[in-house]
Design an enzyme around this catalytic site. Structure first.
Site, PDB file in Angstrom:
ATOM      1  N   LYS A 101      50.087 -36.318  14.102  1.00  0.00           N
ATOM      2  CA  LYS A 101      49.507 -37.499  15.109  1.00  0.00           C
ATOM      3  C   LYS A 101      48.935 -38.630  14.550  1.00  0.00           C
ATOM      4  O   LYS A 101      49.053 -39.620  15.301  1.00  0.00           O
ATOM      5  CB  LYS A 101      48.357 -36.597  15.510  1.00  0.00           C
ATOM      6  CG  LYS A 101      48.705 -35.410  16.553  1.00  0.00           C
ATOM      7  CD  LYS A 101      49.358 -35.935  17.842  1.00  0.00           C
ATOM      8  CE  LYS A 101      48.389 -36.587  18.835  1.00  0.00           C
ATOM      9  NZ  LYS A 101      49.159 -36.616  20.250  1.00  0.00           N
ATOM     10  N   ARG A 126      42.216 -20.846   8.685  1.00  0.00           N
ATOM     11  CA  ARG A 126      43.604 -20.760   9.095  1.00  0.00           C
ATOM     12  C   ARG A 126      44.383 -22.050   7.965  1.00  0.00           C
ATOM     13  O   ARG A 126      43.509 -23.017   7.554  1.00  0.00           O
ATOM     14  CB  ARG A 126      44.014 -21.018  10.310  1.00  0.00           C
ATOM     15  CG  ARG A 126      43.492 -20.178  11.212  1.00  0.00           C
ATOM     16  CD  ARG A 126      43.819 -20.329  12.704  1.00  0.00           C
ATOM     17  NE  ARG A 126      43.312 -21.418  13.384  1.00  0.00           N
ATOM     18  CZ  ARG A 126      43.664 -22.057  14.207  1.00  0.00           C
ATOM     19  NH1 ARG A 126      44.336 -21.080  15.144  1.00  0.00           N
ATOM     20  NH2 ARG A 126      43.221 -22.903  14.736  1.00  0.00           N
ATOM     21  N   GLY A 144      37.535 -25.235  27.740  1.00  0.00           N
ATOM     22  CA  GLY A 144      38.185 -24.565  29.170  1.00  0.00           C
ATOM     23  C   GLY A 144      39.845 -24.883  28.784  1.00  0.00           C
ATOM     24  O   GLY A 144      40.338 -24.501  29.573  1.00  0.00           O
ATOM     25  N   SER A 157      43.779 -25.403  27.319  1.00  0.00           N
ATOM     26  CA  SER A 157      44.728 -24.233  26.894  1.00  0.00           C
ATOM     27  C   SER A 157      44.395 -24.264  25.320  1.00  0.00           C
ATOM     28  O   SER A 157      44.653 -25.140  24.619  1.00  0.00           O
ATOM     29  CB  SER A 157      46.099 -24.742  27.221  1.00  0.00           C
ATOM     30  OG  SER A 157      47.026 -23.934  26.583  1.00  0.00           O
ATOM     31  N   SER A 161      45.045 -39.192  21.316  1.00  0.00           N
ATOM     32  CA  SER A 161      45.320 -38.601  19.846  1.00  0.00           C
ATOM     33  C   SER A 161      44.130 -37.500  19.442  1.00  0.00           C
ATOM     34  O   SER A 161      43.613 -37.083  20.544  1.00  0.00           O
ATOM     35  CB  SER A 161      45.095 -39.674  18.854  1.00  0.00           C
ATOM     36  OG  SER A 161      45.561 -39.454  17.670  1.00  0.00           O
ATOM     37  N   LYS A 199      42.103 -34.773  14.309  1.00  0.00           N
ATOM     38  CA  LYS A 199      42.629 -34.247  13.116  1.00  0.00           C
ATOM     39  C   LYS A 199      43.760 -35.089  12.512  1.00  0.00           C
ATOM     40  O   LYS A 199      44.191 -35.043  11.527  1.00  0.00           O
ATOM     41  CB  LYS A 199      43.489 -32.715  13.778  1.00  0.00           C
ATOM     42  CG  LYS A 199      42.687 -31.759  14.137  1.00  0.00           C
ATOM     43  CD  LYS A 199      43.424 -30.591  14.431  1.00  0.00           C
ATOM     44  CE  LYS A 199      42.474 -29.454  14.888  1.00  0.00           C
ATOM     45  NZ  LYS A 199      41.505 -29.449  15.954  1.00  0.00           N
ATOM     46  N   GLU A 246      43.386 -25.812   8.222  1.00  0.00           N
ATOM     47  CA  GLU A 246      42.182 -26.031   9.310  1.00  0.00           C
ATOM     48  C   GLU A 246      40.774 -26.643   8.429  1.00  0.00           C
ATOM     49  O   GLU A 246      40.626 -26.239   6.908  1.00  0.00           O
ATOM     50  CB  GLU A 246      41.594 -24.471   9.654  1.00  0.00           C
ATOM     51  CG  GLU A 246      40.806 -24.778  10.922  1.00  0.00           C
ATOM     52  CD  GLU A 246      40.617 -23.369  11.546  1.00  0.00           C
ATOM     53  OE1 GLU A 246      40.121 -23.403  12.640  1.00  0.00           O
ATOM     54  OE2 GLU A 246      40.537 -22.327  10.779  1.00  0.00           O
TER      55      GLU A 246
END
Length: 269
Positions: free
Chosen positions: A80, A199, A109, A111, A65, A68, A202
């Protein structure tokens, strides 16, 4: 994971003893625009995986999880959190499969991580894009995250929600400046830092626990476990209602169903 028949066929073929479920849509702005897709992948997909794991007596199931999911302000976080609840309910009904949820923040690092983005922007001569001057995030390395997830999955007896110690929060502005310095350049002289604004959905900072949750120590210094709470009939009815929603349903109806299940969901448009 969205197709339960495919999930069943894969489980029957390979007969796993442990499942680490990390498949999810995680891009916050994209999920704001596509709540139906977020619902089907993050909630229904997780429910499919967990229910099939219980059906075929998979020994352990670990849901990966996110921070967020705590007091969510966006669709991704809310879905989630709903996935956590779905797993918790299936865990209560399963006698053969041990279910665990592991919640943590950003992985360096990985994605979509900010560091590869900053590297690319520096190579292109800038600017480095930061959403807000005061925004902070917690970071963990890929090896550390993998090790802690596996450890949490190993020590669980079923029904736990584990929270990983992510260390002290880091200002993204400071991270951008450090990366420019490490490249032998000067911030705002050789490479500019541009503030683009938060955003959709966010947060300024991360949270790892719900307000009502308290945590206890485990055998690992970087893993804590939240106090258990049992589901009730109302929660079960609300998650079942959510699982039956079609992905093409109006966004407003999906958001209302998420808010009904998750009272702490404060959606920011």
């Amino acid at each position: 994971v969205r197709d339960i028949q495919t999930v069943e066929s894969v489980i029957l073929k390979y007969k796993p003893s442990v499942i680490f479920h990390a498949a999810a849509y995680k891009h916050v702005p994209l999920m704001e625009e596509n709540p139906g897709e977020a619902l089907i992948t993050n909630v229904v997909g997780t429910n499919n995986m967990a229910s099939v794991a219980a059906k075929f007596n998979v020994s352990r199931f670990v849901l990966v999880s996110t921070d967020k999911a705590v007091n969510p302000t966006n669709v991704m976080g809310a879905t989630k959190r709903a996935a956590e609840i779905a797993c918790h309910i299936i865990s209560e009904d399963s006698s053969s499969t041990k279910f665990m949820v592991v919640r943590f923040g950003n992985v360096l690092g990985s994605s979509g991580s900010v560091i590869p983005l900053f590297k690319k922007q520096i190579l292109n001569g800038g600017p480095l894009t930061v959403t807000h001057e005061n925004i902070t995030r917690n970071f963990m390395s890929i090896p550390e995250a993998c090790q802690l997830i596996m450890h949490a999955g190993a020590i669980g007896s079923g029904g736990e929600l584990y929270v990983l110690d992510m260390g002290e929060p880091i200002k993204i502005k400071q991270l951008a400046e450090d990366m420019i310095h490490l490249s032998g350049l000067e911030p705002d002289i050789d490479i500019k830092i541009e503030y683009t604004g938060l955003r959709k959905g966010e947060k300024m900072y991360e949270e790892l626990l719900l307000d009502k949750e308290n945590t206890l120590e485990t055998t690992h210094p970087k893993i804590r476990v939240a106090n258990r709470t049992l589901s009730n009939k109302a929660i079960r009815e609300k998650i079942n209602k959510l699982l039956l929603i079609d992905k093409n349903t109006k966004s407003s109806i999906i958001l209302e169903a998420l808010k009904d299940l998750i009272p702490e969901f404060k959606h920011k448009n």
